[in-house]
Write an enzyme that holds these catalytic residues in place. Structure first.
Site, PDB file in Angstrom:
ATOM      1  N   ARG A  43       1.014  -1.652   0.030  1.00 15.86           N
ATOM      2  CA  ARG A  43      -0.023   0.077   0.209  1.00 15.86           C
ATOM      3  C   ARG A  43       0.754   1.095   0.085  1.00 15.86           C
ATOM      4  O   ARG A  43       2.152   1.739   0.710  1.00 15.86           O
ATOM      5  CB  ARG A  43      -1.246  -0.032   1.655  1.00 15.86           C
ATOM      6  CG  ARG A  43      -1.275   1.053   1.139  1.00 15.86           C
ATOM      7  CD  ARG A  43      -2.410   1.379   0.401  1.00 15.86           C
ATOM      8  NE  ARG A  43      -3.596   2.105   0.991  1.00 15.86           N
ATOM      9  CZ  ARG A  43      -4.814   2.901   0.054  1.00 15.86           C
ATOM     10  NH1 ARG A  43      -4.827   2.625  -1.361  1.00 15.86           N
ATOM     11  NH2 ARG A  43      -5.546   3.974   0.126  1.00 15.86           N
ATOM     12  N   GLU A  63     -15.514 -20.632  25.369  1.00 12.26           N
ATOM     13  CA  GLU A  63     -14.595 -21.711  26.840  1.00 12.26           C
ATOM     14  C   GLU A  63     -14.222 -20.902  28.167  1.00 12.26           C
ATOM     15  O   GLU A  63     -13.198 -20.952  28.919  1.00 12.26           O
ATOM     16  CB  GLU A  63     -14.098 -22.742  26.392  1.00 12.26           C
ATOM     17  CG  GLU A  63     -15.004 -23.182  24.965  1.00 12.26           C
ATOM     18  CD  GLU A  63     -13.356 -24.836  24.687  1.00 12.26           C
ATOM     19  OE1 GLU A  63     -13.270 -25.203  25.694  1.00 12.26           O
ATOM     20  OE2 GLU A  63     -13.822 -24.784  23.155  1.00 12.26           O
TER      21      GLU A  63
END
Length: 376
Positions: A270, A360
């Site tokens: 970029r 979890e």
């Protein structure tokens, strides 16, 4: 500091995961999964053939019998390519077989672990309820013994793989007066009369591994399907989650590394103001910060996998999940508007990682465990 040197077996398994993932978990395939919500059966079958569902199962039950660190390495590598694929790897190696290995009878182990390890059957871990998430001891599902059966009634929510599972380990209260000490575990055939699986949830991320409710209405479960001792199920669930949380920590490290890799490449490609954005100090320093925190998370993960101390496991789950979210957030920021567009890998990583601090055991539950271990 613990220096970890990988064995030849661990190196081979890491390479096998990389080779498989590069071949099967391509960007095109993952894009299709995200769009359709369907994980290809062909890939699941290939994972089964490679023995990935049998990694942690003992050899006497058709497993490979690797240690926890090897399992964690496999999870980390696969998560770099696909978080949802790593759930298919994790479930049979942790939440499905964990309770059976701990408390199953010889007959239960022979039957269910072999079927799970071979990929023939799928088994869900059914603990969570709408009012019993972090407060897992608050389950309201009941199991009443009548002769040679237990009669189960209740509803489990957010159960991973419930819509496609053959069995579930269901946690229910056999004594409603005893809190967590009155919870028992049962192996439930999801094709039994009275069992209904709810619709698949429309999730933000990890799309392709279905999540849904399990509704039980006067379900007859043979006493032979009681897992472990009556009223001792909560202990089994907590010990199982201890191993499962290492899997989530490994997912987190893998996804964070993938986000870093994407960011490094993007920042080189970029151009702004006439040069690659990686040449701007604010970008390069951010990347340095991301890499450093991932390395710290990885070291903690490996140490926890080797020692498997409850406090260290909680630290690994907490830190790795939080760092993964931080890294993915920074990675998306560096990608700018492109990071917000579907089709860029970072957009999927950002959505997938958000659940790591939740399932979890939330980050806050891990903090509770860590502080209690330190202050007891």
């Amino acid at each position: 500091m613990v220096i970890i040197e990988f064995t030849d077996e661990q190196k081979l398994i890491k390479k096998m995961i990389v080779d498989f993932s590069e071949k099967k978990l391509t960007r095109e395939v993952l894009k299709q999964i995200d769009e359709t919500g369907i994980f290809p059966e062909e890939i699941i079958n290939e994972m089964s053939k490679l023995g990935l569902f049998a990694l942690k199962a003992p050899k006497e039950y058709g497993g490979v019998g690797v240690d926890t660190l090897t399992y964690v390495l496999a999870m980390e590598e696969m998560s770099k390519y696909s978080a949802v694929a790593s759930i298919y790897l994790a479930t049979p190696n942790s939440l499905s077989t964990g309770p059976l290995l701990m408390d199953g009878t010889d007959e239960q182990k022979q039957k269910y672990i072999k079927e799970i390890a071979s990929g023939e059957k799928k088994l869900s871990f059914a603990l969570t309820e709408s009012q019993a998430g972090s407060d897992a001891g608050g389950v309201t599902t009941t199991a009443k013994k009548e002769g040679n059966y237990y009669i189960l009634n209740g509803r489990k929510t957010f159960i991973t793989m419930a819509p496609i599972a053959d069995y579930a380990i269901v946690y229910a209260k056999t004594d409603v007066t005893m809190g967590t000490k009155g919870i028992s575990a049962f192996i439930v055939d999801l094709k039994s009369d009275g069992v209904t699986v709810g619709k698949e949830e429309d999730k933000m991320g990890v799309i392709g591994c279905p999540t849904g409710d399990i509704i039980l209405k006067n379900v007859k479960v043979p006493v032979t399907n009681l897992l472990g001792k009556e009223n001792d199920g909560f202990r089994t669930a907590m010990k199982t989650l201890n191993t499962g949380r290492l899997g989530v920590a490994a997912q987190s490290v893998g996804v964070a590394q993938a986000a870093l890799n994407e960011t490094i490449q993007y920042s080189k490609d970029r151009q702004q103001f006439g040069k690659p954005i990686c040449e701007f100090q604010s970008i390069s320093f951010t990347i340095a910060d991301m890499a450093t925190k991932i390395e710290c998370a990885r070291s903690l993960l490996y140490r926890a996998a080797k020692i498997q101390d409850r406090k260290l496991v909680a630290m690994a789950k907490y830190y790795c999940a939080e760092i993964c979210n931080e890294v993915c957030g920074k990675a998306l920021q560096i990608h700018g508007g492109y990071g917000f567009i579907k089709g860029y890998k970072i957009e999927r990583l950002y959505r997938d990682c958000r659940v790591f601090t939740i399932y979890e055991g939330t980050s806050q539950i891990q903090q509770m465990i860590i502080s209690r271990e330190l202050l007891k």
